[in-house]
Design a protein around this motif. Sequence first.
Motif, PDB file in Angstrom:
ATOM      1  N   GLN A 140       0.813  -1.217   0.000  1.00  0.00           N
ATOM      2  CA  GLN A 140       0.000   0.000   0.000  1.00  0.00           C
ATOM      3  C   GLN A 140       0.845   1.265   0.000  1.00  0.00           C
ATOM      4  O   GLN A 140       0.502   2.255  -0.653  1.00  0.00           O
ATOM      5  N   VAL A 141       1.959   1.270   0.739  1.00  0.00           N
ATOM      6  CA  VAL A 141       2.831   2.446   0.744  1.00  0.00           C
ATOM      7  C   VAL A 141       3.369   2.707  -0.659  1.00  0.00           C
ATOM      8  O   VAL A 141       3.347   3.838  -1.163  1.00  0.00           O
ATOM      9  N   GLY A 142       3.846   1.642  -1.314  1.00  0.00           N
ATOM     10  CA  GLY A 142       4.352   1.806  -2.669  1.00  0.00           C
ATOM     11  C   GLY A 142       3.271   2.228  -3.645  1.00  0.00           C
ATOM     12  O   GLY A 142       3.504   3.068  -4.525  1.00  0.00           O
ATOM     13  N   THR A 143       2.077   1.662  -3.487  1.00  0.00           N
ATOM     14  CA  THR A 143       0.980   1.998  -4.389  1.00  0.00           C
ATOM     15  C   THR A 143       0.607   3.470  -4.282  1.00  0.00           C
ATOM     16  O   THR A 143       0.298   4.116  -5.291  1.00  0.00           O
ATOM     17  N   GLN A 144       0.631   4.013  -3.074  1.00  0.00           N
ATOM     18  CA  GLN A 144       0.320   5.428  -2.899  1.00  0.00           C
ATOM     19  C   GLN A 144       1.305   6.309  -3.658  1.00  0.00           C
ATOM     20  O   GLN A 144       0.944   7.359  -4.182  1.00  0.00           O
ATOM     21  N   ILE A 145       2.557   5.876  -3.710  1.00  0.00           N
ATOM     22  CA  ILE A 145       3.560   6.628  -4.464  1.00  0.00           C
ATOM     23  C   ILE A 145       3.223   6.587  -5.958  1.00  0.00           C
ATOM     24  O   ILE A 145       3.245   7.613  -6.647  1.00  0.00           O
ATOM     25  N   SER A 146       2.872   5.406  -6.461  1.00  0.00           N
ATOM     26  CA  SER A 146       2.550   5.284  -7.884  1.00  0.00           C
ATOM     27  C   SER A 146       1.266   6.009  -8.257  1.00  0.00           C
ATOM     28  O   SER A 146       1.121   6.467  -9.392  1.00  0.00           O
ATOM     29  N   MET A 147       0.308   6.090  -7.336  1.00  0.00           N
ATOM     30  CA  MET A 147      -0.923   6.813  -7.623  1.00  0.00           C
ATOM     31  C   MET A 147      -0.644   8.271  -7.968  1.00  0.00           C
ATOM     32  O   MET A 147      -1.360   8.886  -8.760  1.00  0.00           O
ATOM     33  N   LEU A 148       0.393   8.820  -7.360  1.00  0.00           N
ATOM     34  CA  LEU A 148       0.842  10.165  -7.731  1.00  0.00           C
ATOM     35  C   LEU A 148       1.761  10.126  -8.933  1.00  0.00           C
ATOM     36  O   LEU A 148       1.675  10.963  -9.836  1.00  0.00           O
ATOM     37  N   ALA A 149       2.662   9.146  -8.946  1.00  0.00           N
ATOM     38  CA  ALA A 149       3.759   9.174  -9.925  1.00  0.00           C
ATOM     39  C   ALA A 149       3.287   8.931 -11.352  1.00  0.00           C
ATOM     40  O   ALA A 149       3.710   9.649 -12.269  1.00  0.00           O
ATOM     41  N   LEU A 150       2.433   7.928 -11.587  1.00  0.00           N
ATOM     42  CA  LEU A 150       2.043   7.631 -12.965  1.00  0.00           C
ATOM     43  C   LEU A 150       1.322   8.795 -13.642  1.00  0.00           C
ATOM     44  O   LEU A 150       1.681   9.180 -14.764  1.00  0.00           O
ATOM     45  N   PRO A 151       0.285   9.420 -12.995  1.00  0.00           N
ATOM     46  CA  PRO A 151      -0.324  10.585 -13.646  1.00  0.00           C
ATOM     47  C   PRO A 151       0.652  11.745 -13.806  1.00  0.00           C
ATOM     48  O   PRO A 151       0.593  12.476 -14.796  1.00  0.00           O
ATOM     49  N   LEU A 152       1.554  11.923 -12.832  1.00  0.00           N
ATOM     50  CA  LEU A 152       2.504  13.018 -12.941  1.00  0.00           C
ATOM     51  C   LEU A 152       3.553  12.744 -14.015  1.00  0.00           C
ATOM     52  O   LEU A 152       4.064  13.677 -14.642  1.00  0.00           O
ATOM     53  N   VAL A 153       3.902  11.483 -14.234  1.00  0.00           N
ATOM     54  CA  VAL A 153       4.764  11.143 -15.367  1.00  0.00           C
ATOM     55  C   VAL A 153       4.086  11.591 -16.659  1.00  0.00           C
ATOM     56  O   VAL A 153       4.714  12.197 -17.540  1.00  0.00           O
ATOM     57  N   MET A 204     -14.432  10.239 -12.955  1.00  0.00           N
ATOM     58  CA  MET A 204     -14.479  11.572 -13.560  1.00  0.00           C
ATOM     59  C   MET A 204     -13.542  12.526 -12.828  1.00  0.00           C
ATOM     60  O   MET A 204     -12.783  13.282 -13.449  1.00  0.00           O
ATOM     61  N   LEU A 205     -13.595  12.487 -11.509  1.00  0.00           N
ATOM     62  CA  LEU A 205     -12.747  13.364 -10.702  1.00  0.00           C
ATOM     63  C   LEU A 205     -11.273  13.045 -10.918  1.00  0.00           C
ATOM     64  O   LEU A 205     -10.447  13.953 -11.086  1.00  0.00           O
ATOM     65  N   ALA A 206     -10.938  11.746 -10.932  1.00  0.00           N
ATOM     66  CA  ALA A 206      -9.533  11.348 -11.079  1.00  0.00           C
ATOM     67  C   ALA A 206      -8.950  11.784 -12.412  1.00  0.00           C
ATOM     68  O   ALA A 206      -7.748  12.043 -12.520  1.00  0.00           O
ATOM     69  N   ALA A 207      -9.797  11.876 -13.444  1.00  0.00           N
ATOM     70  CA  ALA A 207      -9.311  12.239 -14.773  1.00  0.00           C
ATOM     71  C   ALA A 207      -8.783  13.667 -14.822  1.00  0.00           C
ATOM     72  O   ALA A 207      -7.921  13.985 -15.651  1.00  0.00           O
ATOM     73  N   VAL A 208      -9.293  14.538 -13.961  1.00  0.00           N
ATOM     74  CA  VAL A 208      -8.920  15.960 -14.067  1.00  0.00           C
ATOM     75  C   VAL A 208      -8.261  16.520 -12.809  1.00  0.00           C
ATOM     76  O   VAL A 208      -7.801  17.664 -12.822  1.00  0.00           O
ATOM     77  N   GLU A 209      -8.192  15.743 -11.722  1.00  0.00           N
ATOM     78  CA  GLU A 209      -7.711  16.343 -10.480  1.00  0.00           C
ATOM     79  C   GLU A 209      -6.241  16.729 -10.554  1.00  0.00           C
ATOM     80  O   GLU A 209      -5.841  17.757  -9.977  1.00  0.00           O
ATOM     81  N   MET A 210      -5.399  15.940 -11.243  1.00  0.00           N
ATOM     82  CA  MET A 210      -3.993  16.322 -11.366  1.00  0.00           C
ATOM     83  C   MET A 210      -3.842  17.581 -12.219  1.00  0.00           C
ATOM     84  O   MET A 210      -3.009  18.450 -11.928  1.00  0.00           O
ATOM     85  N   ILE A 211      -4.639  17.681 -13.281  1.00  0.00           N
ATOM     86  CA  ILE A 211      -4.640  18.893 -14.104  1.00  0.00           C
ATOM     87  C   ILE A 211      -5.050  20.088 -13.241  1.00  0.00           C
ATOM     88  O   ILE A 211      -4.449  21.166 -13.298  1.00  0.00           O
ATOM     89  N   GLY A 255       5.235  17.998  -4.215  1.00  0.00           N
ATOM     90  CA  GLY A 255       5.271  17.858  -2.764  1.00  0.00           C
ATOM     91  C   GLY A 255       3.990  18.340  -2.113  1.00  0.00           C
ATOM     92  O   GLY A 255       3.451  17.699  -1.195  1.00  0.00           O
ATOM     93  N   ALA A 256       3.483  19.495  -2.573  1.00  0.00           N
ATOM     94  CA  ALA A 256       2.231  20.029  -2.017  1.00  0.00           C
ATOM     95  C   ALA A 256       1.059  19.125  -2.350  1.00  0.00           C
ATOM     96  O   ALA A 256       0.158  18.914  -1.522  1.00  0.00           O
ATOM     97  N   ILE A 257       1.042  18.560  -3.564  1.00  0.00           N
ATOM     98  CA  ILE A 257      -0.023  17.633  -3.938  1.00  0.00           C
ATOM     99  C   ILE A 257       0.005  16.399  -3.039  1.00  0.00           C
ATOM    100  O   ILE A 257      -1.027  15.898  -2.601  1.00  0.00           O
ATOM    101  N   GLY A 258       1.206  15.914  -2.754  1.00  0.00           N
ATOM    102  CA  GLY A 258       1.343  14.772  -1.859  1.00  0.00           C
ATOM    103  C   GLY A 258       0.757  15.047  -0.488  1.00  0.00           C
ATOM    104  O   GLY A 258       0.081  14.198   0.102  1.00  0.00           O
ATOM    105  N   LEU A 259       0.984  16.253   0.043  1.00  0.00           N
ATOM    106  CA  LEU A 259       0.432  16.613   1.351  1.00  0.00           C
ATOM    107  C   LEU A 259      -1.095  16.667   1.305  1.00  0.00           C
ATOM    108  O   LEU A 259      -1.767  16.252   2.263  1.00  0.00           O
ATOM    109  N   LEU A 260      -1.656  17.162   0.206  1.00  0.00           N
ATOM    110  CA  LEU A 260      -3.114  17.206   0.086  1.00  0.00           C
ATOM    111  C   LEU A 260      -3.701  15.801   0.078  1.00  0.00           C
ATOM    112  O   LEU A 260      -4.720  15.531   0.717  1.00  0.00           O
ATOM    113  N   PHE A 261      -3.069  14.891  -0.642  1.00  0.00           N
ATOM    114  CA  PHE A 261      -3.562  13.517  -0.673  1.00  0.00           C
ATOM    115  C   PHE A 261      -3.370  12.821   0.670  1.00  0.00           C
ATOM    116  O   PHE A 261      -4.139  11.932   1.030  1.00  0.00           O
ATOM    117  N   SER A 262      -2.374  13.238   1.416  1.00  0.00           N
ATOM    118  CA  SER A 262      -2.202  12.699   2.766  1.00  0.00           C
ATOM    119  C   SER A 262      -3.361  13.111   3.663  1.00  0.00           C
ATOM    120  O   SER A 262      -3.803  12.342   4.523  1.00  0.00           O
TER     121      SER A 262
END
Length: 414
Positions: free
Chosen positions: A23-36, A238-245, A256-263
Amino acid sequence: MTPPSLFRHRNFMLLFGADTISQVGTQISMLALPLVAVLALGASEFETGLLVAAETVAFLLVGLPAGVWVDRMRRRRILITADLVRAALLASVPITWWLGALTLPHLYGVALGMGLATVFFDIAYQSYLPSLVGRDQLVDGNAKLEIVRSAAGVAGPGAGGGLIQVLTAPVAVLADAVSFLGSALFLWRIDAAEQTPDPAERRGLLKEIGEGLRFVATHRILRMIAASTATANFTGGMLAAVEMIFLTRVLGLSPGAIGLLFSAAALGGLTGAAIVGTVVRRAGTARIIWLSILATGPFMLLVPLSGPGWGTSLFAIGMFMHGVGVVLYNVSQVSFRQSVTPEHMLGRMNATMRFVVWGTLPLGGLAGGVLGELFGARTTLWISVALGLLAVVPLLLSPLRTMRDLPAPQEVGA
């Protein structure tokens, strides 16, 4: 007689450890793949929506037959294989990035492969727990595993955001690949006896799929839970499609700030997992299923109201309360599903539920991507959260509305 604590249950603790690492690793990828996709490859709203769809379309493609196969095979072996496949897929992202060959189609392929492995893992995982801990400890077991997921969600996004900022998003994906290897190692050490289903009992793929569909469709409570969760997941896609944008281009936030919001959102889940036992006892096992959505859903209206500076706190509050509600809802309804389903039907029941409720995620992702292109990220968020408020309606139209507690398994029927 009170059953012994699951923290003294060796095999459960191995499952607990595997889940924690993964789960810890997955949380990292949940941010990383869309940000890639957004930062490294310059993806648009629609292209990001396709990535969300690719991550979840596997539930539509193989969700139903996967349930039959899970009921035919040893579930621990499925879990280990799925972890190893996901580790290999994620490792390909930093490798191709280092070689200068990373493309959006490659990311889509990784997301699709991850989704296929996750289908089998999730169905096997929810079907394995009852035989591992016993049905009298399902709520306790599910609650403890939700605490893992939520605690990882608190630490993971913050750590992941910082890791992405320092090492770049493609490299951060490697951390998740390693986490899946660690999860597989813990699962391999579980020594609980697991009976291999008798091949002579097989009745054909389509017939067994049909049995799972009928079990859910004719069950007066399960079918309403499926309708409610499917609605919530469609709007979540629907939300996930645009939240990173929205967070990067509208609010101008750093990884880093996005990571804190998801935390903050995950902290809500951790809070929900910590209080679920008390809340269920006071509100009732039936009432909490719909009350959790009704009480926390309106807070999501704060998300599209978010703005730069202090306005980001509205996003954090909305997602925190959403996290509380989701965990209260999931622990209650998943434990109920596991308790009323016969052992030989668990894989197909979970597959049918996953097919319905997760199958709406890619559709939501595509809808969010199209709406984002047409109307922008903020308007799409408004549409998503407004439609999400309708998720409680099927539950209020079901027998749950007039019940305090769920009936005993032998009392529940079509």
